[in-house]
Write a protein that holds these residues in place. Structure first.
Motif, PDB file in Angstrom:
ATOM      1  N   VAL A  23      -1.092  -2.191  -4.002  1.00  0.00           N
ATOM      2  CA  VAL A  23      -2.063  -1.625  -3.063  1.00  0.00           C
ATOM      3  C   VAL A  23      -3.282  -2.546  -3.011  1.00  0.00           C
ATOM      4  O   VAL A  23      -4.292  -2.303  -3.692  1.00  0.00           O
TER       5      VAL A  23
ATOM      6  N   ARG B 167      -4.103   4.556   4.535  1.00  0.00           N
ATOM      7  CA  ARG B 167      -3.701   5.314   5.724  1.00  0.00           C
ATOM      8  C   ARG B 167      -4.619   4.998   6.903  1.00  0.00           C
ATOM      9  O   ARG B 167      -4.158   4.870   8.040  1.00  0.00           O
TER      10      ARG B 167
ATOM     11  N   SER C 215      -6.713  -4.327  -1.629  1.00  0.00           N
ATOM     12  CA  SER C 215      -7.890  -3.682  -1.055  1.00  0.00           C
ATOM     13  C   SER C 215      -8.106  -4.043   0.413  1.00  0.00           C
ATOM     14  O   SER C 215      -8.849  -3.356   1.121  1.00  0.00           O
TER      15      SER C 215
ATOM     16  N   PRO D  14      -2.882   5.925  -0.491  1.00  0.00           N
ATOM     17  CA  PRO D  14      -4.329   6.151  -0.563  1.00  0.00           C
ATOM     18  C   PRO D  14      -4.945   6.321   0.824  1.00  0.00           C
ATOM     19  O   PRO D  14      -4.530   5.661   1.784  1.00  0.00           O
ATOM     20  N   PRO D  15      -5.930   7.197   0.937  1.00  0.00           N
ATOM     21  CA  PRO D  15      -6.562   7.405   2.242  1.00  0.00           C
ATOM     22  C   PRO D  15      -7.073   6.114   2.872  1.00  0.00           C
ATOM     23  O   PRO D  15      -6.988   5.941   4.097  1.00  0.00           O
TER      24      PRO D  15
ATOM     25  N   ASP E 279     -10.652  10.774   3.463  1.00  0.00           N
ATOM     26  CA  ASP E 279     -10.613  10.829   2.011  1.00  0.00           C
ATOM     27  C   ASP E 279     -11.062  12.196   1.492  1.00  0.00           C
ATOM     28  O   ASP E 279     -11.126  12.425   0.280  1.00  0.00           O
TER      29      ASP E 279
ATOM     30  N   GLY F 146       0.781  -1.224   0.000  1.00  0.00           N
ATOM     31  CA  GLY F 146       0.000   0.000   0.000  1.00  0.00           C
ATOM     32  C   GLY F 146       0.817   1.279   0.000  1.00  0.00           C
ATOM     33  O   GLY F 146       0.263   2.368  -0.014  1.00  0.00           O
ATOM     34  N   HIS F 147       2.133   1.157  -0.007  1.00  0.00           N
ATOM     35  CA  HIS F 147       3.032   2.305   0.089  1.00  0.00           C
ATOM     36  C   HIS F 147       4.046   2.279  -1.047  1.00  0.00           C
ATOM     37  O   HIS F 147       4.408   1.211  -1.566  1.00  0.00           O
TER      38      HIS F 147
ATOM     39  N   SER G 162       0.888  10.224  -1.265  1.00  0.00           N
ATOM     40  CA  SER G 162       0.797   9.182  -2.293  1.00  0.00           C
ATOM     41  C   SER G 162       0.147   7.899  -1.777  1.00  0.00           C
ATOM     42  O   SER G 162      -0.251   7.048  -2.572  1.00  0.00           O
TER      43      SER G 162
END
Length: 273
Positions: free
Chosen positions: A67, A193, A69, A189-190, A152, A61-62, A187
């Motif tokens: 990334v 995070r 789901s 995604p919310p 978001d 995810g980083h 960068s």
């Protein structure tokens, strides 16, 4: 060199590799909403590059990693990712975890134990997460950023992340590095995070079972991860050494890179004996 491995569930994990190919590996695990670039001062250090194989991963995810789901609340997924990196890096690796990276190391220990490790370094790290978890105690900078930094809604998240980065950037943190940190945060995604915070897990028994050399490094002025988290980890891990960077914040490896790299070199060298 940039390369990749396949982590848990087929997730592609991006790596940055420096140093001697057949030397003892040091594996670097970054923190929440950052990337392998966080370790730029270590990956560029001539003495570290000469003596060790340096492998820095991008967490799922980083950065340049996939990334997925879901899976961010599953210790087995984090453990599997780090296991794949250790397979690539080689035996008896020193694993260095900063901030959330310490929790990833704890996940690995929970699933796989210490057999393949040569030593552990926790840097401004949490090893637990959840309400009232001593090993996950946060400081005022982190508390001020939440929950807005997870949103978001750009109007909420962007100012929160800007302030979060600014608050960490002491005069010793280069301006370009701080700006790169902000870029890394934005960068991610919310949803990712936020997902990293939706966990509740303790690690007391996991830490108590560690039987490899361990160094706990923490800035005495860390406002992101409370210094009490370092005291907790050092108190649980048998024989752990607690090394304070006096007046440093959450980034001792950036604020005082020469001292940090020297400490890391000595620890990794001694752990090999």
């Amino acid at each position: 060199m940039n390369t990749e491995v396949t982590g848990a569930g087929g997730v592609r994990i991006a790596l940055r590799v420096e140093g001697r190919e057949n030397a003892r590996p040091i594996v670097f695990v970054h923190g929440w909403a950052q990337s392998a670039a966080a370790w730029s001062a270590q990956l560029a250090d001539p003495a570290l590059r000469e003596q060790f194989r340096l492998v820095a991963m991008d967490l799922r995810g980083h950065g340049g990693s996939d990334v997925p789901s879901d899976g961010y609340d599953d210790p087995a997924q984090w453990a599997g990712d780090l296991a794949a990196v250790l397979d690539f890096a080689g035996p008896d690796a020193i694993v260095v975890g900063w901030s959330y990276g310490g929790l990833v190391i704890a996940d690995y220990l929970r699933e796989h134990g210490t057999a393949r490790l040569g030593g552990i370094v926790l840097v401004g790290a949490i090893t637990e997460i959840g309400r009232n978890r001593e090993g996950g105690a946060t400081g005022p900078i982190m508390r001020a950023a939440l929950p807005a930094a997870l949103s978001d809604d750009a109007e909420a998240a962007i100012p929160a992340l800007v302030e979060f980065t600014r608050a960490q950037a002491s005069p010793k943190v280069p301006g370009a590095y701080a700006q790169a940190m902000l870029g890394s945060s934005l960068s991610v995604p919310p949803a990712v995070r936020g997902a990293l915070f939706r966990r509740d897990i303790g690690s007391g028994e996991v830490l108590a079972a560690v039987d490899k050399p361990t160094l706990v490094v923490h800035g005495s002025a860390d406002g992101v991860v409370d210094p009490s988290a370092a005291e907790y980890s050092a108190g649980k891990i048998p024989g752990a050494v607690l090394r304070w960077f006096v007046e440093a914040g959450h980034l001792p490896f950036v604020e005082e890179p020469e001292d940090f790299n020297s400490v890391l070199r000595r620890f990794a060298g001694d752990a090999a004996e």
